[in-house]
Scaffold this motif. Structure first.
Motif, mmCIF file in Angstrom:
data_model
loop_
_atom_site.group_PDB
_atom_site.id
_atom_site.type_symbol
_atom_site.label_atom_id
_atom_site.label_comp_id
_atom_site.label_asym_id
_atom_site.label_seq_id
_atom_site.Cartn_x
_atom_site.Cartn_y
_atom_site.Cartn_z
ATOM 1 N N GLY A 135 41.121 -19.254 -16.687
ATOM 2 C CA GLY A 135 41.084 -19.116 -15.111
ATOM 3 C C GLY A 135 41.266 -17.778 -15.129
ATOM 4 O O GLY A 135 41.402 -17.002 -16.097
ATOM 5 N N PHE A 136 41.243 -17.000 -13.928
ATOM 6 C CA PHE A 136 41.622 -15.692 -13.434
ATOM 7 C C PHE A 136 43.216 -15.432 -14.028
ATOM 8 O O PHE A 136 43.201 -13.980 -14.809
ATOM 9 C CB PHE A 136 41.725 -15.888 -11.736
ATOM 10 N N ILE A 137 44.051 -15.907 -13.545
ATOM 11 C CA ILE A 137 45.317 -15.254 -14.579
ATOM 12 C C ILE A 137 45.724 -14.988 -15.708
ATOM 13 O O ILE A 137 45.795 -14.633 -16.414
ATOM 14 C CB ILE A 137 46.221 -15.345 -13.471
ATOM 15 N N ASP A 147 43.426 -25.650 -21.625
ATOM 16 C CA ASP A 147 42.138 -25.740 -20.306
ATOM 17 C C ASP A 147 41.864 -27.133 -20.319
ATOM 18 O O ASP A 147 41.056 -26.921 -21.044
ATOM 19 C CB ASP A 147 41.490 -24.739 -20.068
ATOM 20 N N LYS A 148 41.347 -27.701 -19.431
ATOM 21 C CA LYS A 148 40.762 -28.867 -18.668
ATOM 22 C C LYS A 148 39.743 -28.320 -18.533
ATOM 23 O O LYS A 148 38.246 -29.173 -17.982
ATOM 24 C CB LYS A 148 41.363 -29.003 -17.598
ATOM 25 N N THR A 192 38.602 -27.219 -15.424
ATOM 26 C CA THR A 192 38.102 -28.102 -14.366
ATOM 27 C C THR A 192 36.668 -25.965 -13.432
ATOM 28 O O THR A 192 36.053 -25.330 -14.500
ATOM 29 C CB THR A 192 38.838 -27.332 -13.462
ATOM 30 N N GLY A 196 37.869 -23.258 -14.582
ATOM 31 C CA GLY A 196 38.058 -22.834 -15.857
ATOM 32 C C GLY A 196 36.365 -22.429 -16.366
ATOM 33 O O GLY A 196 35.544 -22.507 -15.898
ATOM 34 N N ASP A 234 43.481 -31.405 -20.954
ATOM 35 C CA ASP A 234 44.667 -31.790 -19.607
ATOM 36 C C ASP A 234 45.902 -31.506 -19.428
ATOM 37 O O ASP A 234 46.395 -32.805 -20.553
ATOM 38 C CB ASP A 234 44.044 -33.518 -19.000
ATOM 39 N N ILE A 235 46.583 -30.965 -18.791
ATOM 40 C CA ILE A 235 48.171 -30.740 -19.475
ATOM 41 C C ILE A 235 48.773 -32.005 -18.763
ATOM 42 O O ILE A 235 49.769 -32.205 -18.968
ATOM 43 C CB ILE A 235 48.785 -29.775 -18.111
ATOM 44 N N PHE A 295 49.563 -21.659 -16.664
ATOM 45 C CA PHE A 295 49.200 -21.258 -15.701
ATOM 46 C C PHE A 295 48.203 -22.628 -15.068
ATOM 47 O O PHE A 295 47.683 -22.263 -13.960
ATOM 48 C CB PHE A 295 48.060 -20.347 -15.772
ATOM 49 N N SER A 308 43.916 -24.216 -7.548
ATOM 50 C CA SER A 308 45.234 -22.872 -6.998
ATOM 51 C C SER A 308 44.291 -22.780 -5.723
ATOM 52 O O SER A 308 45.520 -21.925 -5.234
ATOM 53 C CB SER A 308 44.643 -22.176 -8.193
ATOM 54 N N THR A 322 47.619 -32.447 -10.829
ATOM 55 C CA THR A 322 47.718 -31.469 -12.046
ATOM 56 C C THR A 322 49.374 -30.242 -11.816
ATOM 57 O O THR A 322 49.669 -30.558 -12.967
ATOM 58 C CB THR A 322 46.835 -30.258 -12.219
ATOM 59 N N SER A 344 54.953 -19.407 -11.041
ATOM 60 C CA SER A 344 54.792 -20.018 -9.674
ATOM 61 C C SER A 344 53.721 -19.007 -8.673
ATOM 62 O O SER A 344 54.264 -17.547 -9.476
ATOM 63 C CB SER A 344 55.603 -20.805 -9.618
ATOM 64 N N TYR A 371 48.689 -27.593 -1.097
ATOM 65 C CA TYR A 371 49.099 -25.840 -2.267
ATOM 66 C C TYR A 371 50.346 -25.871 -2.805
ATOM 67 O O TYR A 371 51.393 -26.159 -3.545
ATOM 68 C CB TYR A 371 47.722 -25.441 -1.944
ATOM 69 N N LYS A 402 52.968 -27.104 -5.372
ATOM 70 C CA LYS A 402 53.973 -25.704 -6.650
ATOM 71 C C LYS A 402 55.428 -25.861 -6.190
ATOM 72 O O LYS A 402 56.123 -25.703 -7.738
ATOM 73 C CB LYS A 402 53.044 -23.972 -5.907
ATOM 74 N N ASN A 437 47.240 -12.156 -6.475
ATOM 75 C CA ASN A 437 46.779 -11.472 -7.718
ATOM 76 C C ASN A 437 44.882 -11.162 -7.096
ATOM 77 O O ASN A 437 45.064 -11.906 -6.036
ATOM 78 C CB ASN A 437 46.665 -12.113 -8.771
HETATM 79 P P1 NAD Z 1 42.560 -20.576 -11.284
HETATM 80 O O1 NAD Z 1 41.884 -21.054 -10.196
HETATM 81 O O2 NAD Z 1 41.639 -19.377 -10.808
HETATM 82 O O3 NAD Z 1 43.057 -21.037 -13.156
HETATM 83 C C1 NAD Z 1 43.210 -22.632 -12.967
HETATM 84 C C2 NAD Z 1 43.131 -22.877 -14.304
HETATM 85 O O4 NAD Z 1 43.770 -23.870 -14.943
HETATM 86 C C3 NAD Z 1 41.361 -23.562 -14.307
HETATM 87 O O5 NAD Z 1 40.876 -22.670 -16.006
HETATM 88 C C4 NAD Z 1 41.188 -24.525 -14.982
HETATM 89 O O6 NAD Z 1 40.148 -24.834 -15.112
HETATM 90 C C5 NAD Z 1 42.720 -25.068 -15.111
HETATM 91 N N1 NAD Z 1 43.356 -26.179 -14.615
HETATM 92 C C6 NAD Z 1 43.088 -27.081 -13.953
HETATM 93 N N2 NAD Z 1 43.468 -27.891 -14.522
HETATM 94 C C7 NAD Z 1 44.305 -28.449 -15.257
HETATM 95 C C8 NAD Z 1 44.723 -29.308 -15.629
HETATM 96 N N3 NAD Z 1 44.911 -30.556 -15.481
HETATM 97 N N4 NAD Z 1 45.404 -29.548 -17.120
HETATM 98 C C9 NAD Z 1 44.864 -28.172 -17.716
HETATM 99 N N5 NAD Z 1 43.924 -26.935 -17.169
HETATM 100 C C10 NAD Z 1 43.824 -26.957 -15.778
HETATM 101 O O7 NAD Z 1 44.346 -19.869 -11.193
HETATM 102 P P2 NAD Z 1 44.802 -18.536 -10.985
HETATM 103 O O8 NAD Z 1 44.263 -17.869 -9.789
HETATM 104 O O9 NAD Z 1 44.695 -18.129 -12.852
HETATM 105 O O10 NAD Z 1 46.106 -18.821 -10.861
HETATM 106 C C11 NAD Z 1 47.020 -19.438 -11.907
HETATM 107 C C12 NAD Z 1 47.923 -19.855 -11.647
HETATM 108 O O11 NAD Z 1 49.154 -18.920 -11.103
HETATM 109 C C13 NAD Z 1 48.594 -20.683 -10.721
HETATM 110 O O12 NAD Z 1 49.385 -21.735 -11.405
HETATM 111 C C14 NAD Z 1 49.115 -20.270 -9.585
HETATM 112 O O13 NAD Z 1 50.002 -21.044 -8.366
HETATM 113 C C15 NAD Z 1 49.590 -19.261 -9.386
HETATM 114 N N6 NAD Z 1 49.892 -17.776 -9.007
HETATM 115 C C16 NAD Z 1 48.290 -17.440 -8.676
HETATM 116 C C17 NAD Z 1 48.473 -16.316 -7.464
HETATM 117 C C18 NAD Z 1 46.836 -15.982 -7.184
HETATM 118 O O14 NAD Z 1 46.642 -14.397 -6.358
HETATM 119 N N7 NAD Z 1 45.766 -16.017 -7.538
HETATM 120 C C19 NAD Z 1 49.869 -15.722 -7.337
HETATM 121 C C20 NAD Z 1 50.929 -16.049 -7.768
HETATM 122 C C21 NAD Z 1 50.647 -17.474 -8.697
#
Ligand code: NAD
Ligand code: TDX
Length: 339
Positions: free
Chosen positions: A10-12, A33-34, A36, A39, A59-60, A77, A81, A96, A119, A144, A148, A174
């Motif tokens: 995913g992103f972060i 990573d699943k 989704t 991803g 899948d986690i 991560f 989200s 998830t 988180s 959501y 969390k 972010n």
């Molecule tokens: P994202 O949606 O871009 O990425 C999530 C990733 O998790 C994807 O690659 C997806 O395929 C994978 N995923 C989803 N369900 C899954 C499962 N059951 N098993 C394995 N992999 C799975 O999210 P993001 O923006 O990168 O956020 C990452 C984490 O950081 C999240 O937990 C989010 O709550 C937290 N967060 C995000 C932000 C933000 O601004 N984006 C800020 C604070 C915290």
């Protein structure tokens, strides 16, 4: 160190893996990573041949998937989200974010490894004035955020009951490269490039606290190596903007880089029906990570926004594949037209 990163496509997560492999070339990283809709292995194309990096599709929530893995630390991560999707259907968020995290906690317990749970500041809910600290009450307002918060509670219970070496981080919003275009920043940039309406919820006066994803990744690195088990760390860059301010800055930067009149893009701003339960203001106090772990954000917001706009302009192949796929259907259900 042998690291299991979950949700690393995913992103972060993908930015974090890139940061860690560059900072610690001798670490071994498994990315589970699943895959989704959010991803995307193209986020990691530059490193997928590294000998110390392995991708596992899984899948986690699968309780046996980790059995044979040797792990010193898990950085979690993996999550659903996006707030708007949790309003449409919260089921995958519960599966998830809650059950999946529980399964990871059991894994951390069995393997006696560190568990870093990524988180969000959204678990505290909204605050009109002042700032949330790590002891503030959890008052989530969206499904959501509730999922969390539930996962944070489970983490806490595993520290207290099972002595799991877990740490929670709660970061603010972010922005940066590889962010999926359902989120505000990339949505604004791509709609501007495609001269599509730019939906701003309500009056655009909701406040978010923005941090560049690289600064978040540096903070997670500090917490992983120097954080204390059982602690919670707020992560933020003290960079509050109303949504309309952020949107206008993004459009200014986009028009500058395209060499066009800014008004051609600001005219696309469309105020739309508000998000139900829309939190007015997120604001956390990051003093604890700043003081105890000596972490400070480095990226100036104005510069970070310019670079992010530039990244989306230079990576059209990356986002074209996304906007023409499954995401296009979601976008139509949200906004009634194709991106
Ligand atoms: P994202 O949606 O871009 O990425 C999530 C990733 O998790 C994807 O690659 C997806 O395929 C994978 N995923 C989803 N369900 C899954 C499962 N059951 N098993 C394995 N992999 C799975 O999210 P993001 O923006 O990168 O956020 C990452 C984490 O950081 C999240 O937990 C989010 O709550 C937290 N967060 C995000 C932000 C933000 O601004 N984006 C800020 C604070 C915290
Ligand atoms: O089209 C839009 N128009 C709009 O006005 C979108 C997508 C959003 N918004 C508003 C809603 C929010 O006030 O912009 C703000 C930011 O929205 P999102 O990008 O959806 O982020 P937010 O809801 O604040 O949540 C994000 O930050 C905390 C992440 O998606 C979460 O994963 C993280 O936990």
């Amino acid at each position: 160190m042998k690291l299991l990163v979950t949700g690393g496509a995913g992103f972060i997560g993908s930015n974090f893996i890139r940061h860690m492999l560059s900072a610690y070339p001798d670490y071994r990283i498994i990315n589970l990573d699943k895959l989704t809709y959010a991803g995307n292995l193209e986020n990691l194309q530059d490193i997928d041949k590294f000998p110390n990096y392995t991708f596992v599709k899984g899948d986690i929530g699968d309780s046996h998937i980790f059995d044979k893995m040797e792990i010193d630390a898990i950085v979690n991560f993996a999550a659903e989200s996006h707030v708007d999707r949790s309003i449409l259907d919260a089921t995958p968020f519960l599966k998830t974010n809650v059950i999946g995290t529980y399964n990871l906690l059991e894994t951390a317990r069995q393997k006696a490894c560190i568990f870093l749970h990524v988180s969000t500041d959204e678990v505290y809910g909204s605050i009109d004035r002042g700032f949330f600290n790590e002891d503030s009450r959890l008052l989530p307002n969206s499904p959501y955020a509730a999922s969390k918060a539930a996962s944070d509670m489970l983490v806490r219970s595993y520290v207290e009951t099972h002595d799991v070496m877990a740490i929670i981080t709660r970061c603010s919003n972010n922005y940066g490269p590889y962010q999926f275009p359902e989120k505000l920043f990339p949505l604004v940039i791509l709609n501007a490039l495609n001269r599509k309406p730019i939906p701003v919820y309500g009056d655009g006066m909701n406040v978010r606290d923005w941090i560049h994803v690289n600064d978040h990744c540096r903070a997670l690195d500090a917490v992983l190596h120097k954080g204390r088990a059982g602690d919670v760390y707020n992560i933020g860059a003290r960079c509050e903007r109303t949504n309309i301010e952020a949107v206008r800055l993004l459009l200014k930067k986009t028009s500058e880089q395209l060499g066009i009149d800014e008004q051609e893009l600001t005219g696309l701003i469309t105020f739309v029906k508000d998000r139900p339960g829309h939190d007015k203001r997120y604001a956390i106090d990051p003093s604890m990570i700043e003081g105890n772990l000596k972490w400070l954000p480095e990226k100036d917001f104005d510069k970070g926004v310019s670079e992010t706009v530039q990244w989306y302009l230079s990576n059209e192949k990356w986002w074209q594949r996304i906007v023409s796929g499954e995401y296009a259907e979601y976008y139509r259900t949200q906004y009634g037209e194709s991106i």
